[in-house]
Design a protein around this motif. Structure first.
Motif, PDB file in Angstrom:
ATOM      1  N   ALA B 177      37.915  37.376  40.811  1.00 25.00           N
ATOM      2  CA  ALA B 177      36.878  38.372  40.571  1.00 25.00           C
ATOM      3  C   ALA B 177      35.533  37.835  41.015  1.00 25.00           C
ATOM      4  N   VAL B 178      34.630  38.765  41.214  1.00 25.32           N
ATOM      5  CA  VAL B 178      33.266  38.389  41.535  1.00 25.32           C
ATOM      6  C   VAL B 178      32.354  39.132  40.565  1.00 25.32           C
ATOM      7  N   VAL B 179      31.392  38.429  40.027  1.00 24.39           N
ATOM      8  CA  VAL B 179      30.476  39.085  39.103  1.00 24.39           C
ATOM      9  C   VAL B 179      29.163  39.347  39.841  1.00 24.39           C
ATOM     10  N   THR B 180      28.715  40.573  39.760  1.00 13.16           N
ATOM     11  CA  THR B 180      27.475  40.954  40.449  1.00 13.16           C
ATOM     12  C   THR B 180      26.393  41.171  39.406  1.00 13.16           C
ATOM     13  N   PRO B 181      25.133  41.018  39.722  1.00 16.48           N
ATOM     14  CA  PRO B 181      24.594  40.690  41.038  1.00 16.48           C
ATOM     15  C   PRO B 181      24.537  39.188  41.334  1.00 16.48           C
ATOM     16  N   ALA B 182      25.041  38.344  40.420  1.00 17.96           N
ATOM     17  CA  ALA B 182      24.956  36.895  40.670  1.00 17.96           C
ATOM     18  C   ALA B 182      25.834  36.484  41.841  1.00 17.96           C
ATOM     19  N   ASN B 183      26.872  37.310  42.140  1.00 14.70           N
ATOM     20  CA  ASN B 183      27.758  37.045  43.264  1.00 14.70           C
ATOM     21  C   ASN B 183      28.517  35.731  43.116  1.00 14.70           C
ATOM     22  N   GLN B 184      28.963  35.435  41.918  1.00 16.31           N
ATOM     23  CA  GLN B 184      29.740  34.235  41.668  1.00 16.31           C
ATOM     24  C   GLN B 184      31.199  34.597  41.531  1.00 16.31           C
ATOM     25  N   ASN B 185      32.045  33.826  42.183  1.00 13.25           N
ATOM     26  CA  ASN B 185      33.474  34.105  42.110  1.00 13.25           C
ATOM     27  C   ASN B 185      34.112  33.348  40.964  1.00 13.25           C
ATOM     28  N   GLY B 186      35.052  34.026  40.317  1.00 16.97           N
ATOM     29  CA  GLY B 186      35.759  33.391  39.220  1.00 16.97           C
ATOM     30  C   GLY B 186      37.129  34.010  39.060  1.00 16.97           C
ATOM     31  N   THR B 187      37.730  33.775  37.920  1.00 18.70           N
ATOM     32  CA  THR B 187      39.065  34.325  37.654  1.00 18.70           C
ATOM     33  C   THR B 187      39.052  35.021  36.308  1.00 18.70           C
ATOM     34  N   VAL B 188      39.610  36.224  36.288  1.00 21.17           N
ATOM     35  CA  VAL B 188      39.718  36.945  35.024  1.00 21.17           C
ATOM     36  C   VAL B 188      41.058  36.604  34.397  1.00 21.17           C
ATOM     37  N   ILE B 189      41.017  36.118  33.191  1.00 22.34           N
ATOM     38  CA  ILE B 189      42.249  35.840  32.454  1.00 22.34           C
ATOM     39  C   ILE B 189      42.175  36.536  31.107  1.00 22.34           C
ATOM     40  N   TRP B 190      43.309  36.575  30.443  1.00 25.45           N
ATOM     41  CA  TRP B 190      43.337  37.212  29.116  1.00 25.45           C
ATOM     42  C   TRP B 190      43.950  36.235  28.142  1.00 25.45           C
ATOM     43  N   GLU B 191      43.313  36.061  27.042  1.00 21.47           N
ATOM     44  CA  GLU B 191      43.930  35.242  26.010  1.00 21.47           C
ATOM     45  C   GLU B 191      43.590  35.877  24.680  1.00 21.47           C
ATOM     46  N   GLY B 192      44.538  35.842  23.784  1.00 20.27           N
ATOM     47  CA  GLY B 192      44.260  36.429  22.496  1.00 20.27           C
ATOM     48  C   GLY B 192      44.892  37.790  22.372  1.00 20.27           C
TER      49      GLY B 192
END
Lengths: 173, 282
Positions: B177-192
């Motif tokens: 995933a990418v979060v805008t407007p910071a434009n940083q790439n990461g990974t969406v995970i689910w826990e819980g």
């Protein structure tokens, strides 16, 4: 007294059924039932004529209000109510001058033949008037005629279904 | 005088009839003129609410077919979105064999179809959904699944007429995933256990993330097209791991009332997978 309440309840029920269901039904584009006519058909003929006309007019007005066709149903119903006694006289063979409770289109009270003609003629009168006033033109008359015949057929069919479901022939003449 | 009264008595119903008929005609005439129809407006204010509820009731019966039409229309529109294509350049050669001109063309990378969720869980540690289309309908493993509001999951198992979908609500689910407007790439995970919230991982601590920022797919996975909404940032914390932030993401997809889903097929998936496999081997 009982009779009056039954009549009023029947009126309300049929009117609700008309505006809630029948008005939205349109088979093939030219078949739409006017179920509320049954309420008028079953109205006692002994009532004062002016009251009969008023009831017809009011019923038509309610139907008009829901269909946005002001005047169309009110006019047609009033005309139909005006002609109703004459149709009954005609069907009775004109020898029965005074109307009685038995002049109702109810299975068991009258035979199939009588009820069929009564319903057909009155529905036809109503539909001719209503459809012609609704279209307001003689253009494309073939289609107008189709609508009149389609509506009449469907209405008679539905009314007959209801008549024979709710009045099983228990007391045969 | 008596005669007159007698006459009125006898003719009363005729008068009533005439009045009513004239009234009808007047109403009819009035209703034909479109500008000034006070009667219609007055009656409509009474009848309108009744009619509205009735029409709503009848409309509900027709919602099914209407929805199908809209879903198909949606797919047609979604197929034309720019994230469905990749740009390619074709070099046109002259007869002498030298480059003459360059044709830019759009090659379709993704294609859509749709399905309906017939079973789903949201309250378990390992959630899954089952959709009513399978290999017979062209559904394949690793197709992306979208809800009308955002990313929903990935197809993990395909039978002839049904397919299993692993939603984001699964510990093994990982979406780039990418979060805008910071434009940083990461990974969406689910826990819980909360079906409304997931976590965005691997966002460096120096990035400026605000609550309400949108999280989109970045298209790195070859499963999801670029720019699909995953959710919005709900909470930002400095995590235990000093170099990354812990970001709570409010998922866009409402798993509790999911019904229609769109499935995305990557038309070049085999090609891309081969490349990636080669890379791993080295």
């Amino acid at each position: 007294m009982n009779n009056i309440i039954a009549n009023i309840l029947r009126f309300l029920l049929l009117l609700v059924a008309q505006v809630a269901i029948c008005q939205h039904v349109n088979l093939f584009g030219y078949m739409s039932p006017a179920l509320f006519l049954l309420a008028l058909f079953l109205l006692p003929l002994e009532l004062p004529l002016s009251l009969q006309y008023l009831i017809g007019f009011a019923t038509g007005f309610v139907v008009d209000a829901f269909a946005h066709t002001f005047g169309v149903s009110s006019f047609s119903c009033t005309v139909m109510m005006f002609l109703r006694p004459y149709i009954v006289k005609m069907l009775n063979g004109a020898n029965n001058v005074k109307f009685e409770n038995i002049d109702r289109p109810v299975p068991g009270v009258k035979d199939f033949h009588w009820i069929f003609l009564y319903t057909l003629i009155l529905t036809f009168i109503y539909e001719v008037s209503a459809v012609l006033l609704g279209t307001m033109t003689f253009k494309n008359f073939g289609h107008t005629l189709l609508v009149i015949i389609g509506n009449t057929t469907f209405t008679v069919f539905v009314i007959f279904c209801i008549e024979y479901i709710f009045h099983p022939r228990e007391k045969k003449e | 005088m008596n005669n007159l009264i007698e006459f009125f008595k006898r003719a009363f119903h005729i008068i009533v009839l005439a009045v009513l008929l004239i009234l009808s005609i007047v109403m009819l005439g009035k209703s034909l003129s479109f500008n000034e129809n006070r009667l219609a407006r007055a009656v409509q204010s009474i009848v309108g609410p009744i009619q509205e509820s009735g029409a709503g009731m009848i409309h509900r019966f027709r919602l099914g077919p209407e929805n199908e039409e809209l879903v198909k229309q949606n797919i047609e529109l979604m197929r034309e979105h720019e994230n469905m294509f990749i740009g390619k350049e074709d070099t046109v050669m002259t007869e002498m064999g030298k480059p003459d001109s360059v044709n830019r063309k759009q090659v379709r990378l993704y294609d859509y179809t749709y399905a309906h969720v017939i079973y789903r869980t949201v309250d378990r540690a390992f959630n899954y959904m089952i959709v009513d289309k399978g290999s017979n309908d062209g559904i394949a493993r690793d197709m992306a699944v979208l809800s009308p509001s955002g990313v929903a999951g990935v197809v993990t198992d395909v039978a002839q007429n049904f397919a299993t979908v692993r939603p984001i609500l699964h510990p093994e689910s990982r979406i780039s995933a990418v979060v805008t407007p910071a434009n940083q790439n990461g990974t969406v995970i689910w826990e819980g256990s909360d079906p409304r919230v997931a976590y965005l991982e691997a966002i460096p601590q120096h990035s400026e993330i605000n609550i309400g920022d949108s999280v989109f797919t970045n298209g790195y996975s070859n499963i999801f097209p670029k720019g699909l909404l995953i959710g919005t940032v709900k909470e930002v914390q400095v995590g235990n791991n000093a170099s990354f932030l812990t970001i709570k993401v409010k998922l866009a997809t409402k798993y509790t009332d999911i019904y229609t889903v769109y499935l995305v097929e990557n038309l070049f998936k085999d090609e891309l997978d081969t490349l990636k496999a080669n890379f791993k081997d080295e």
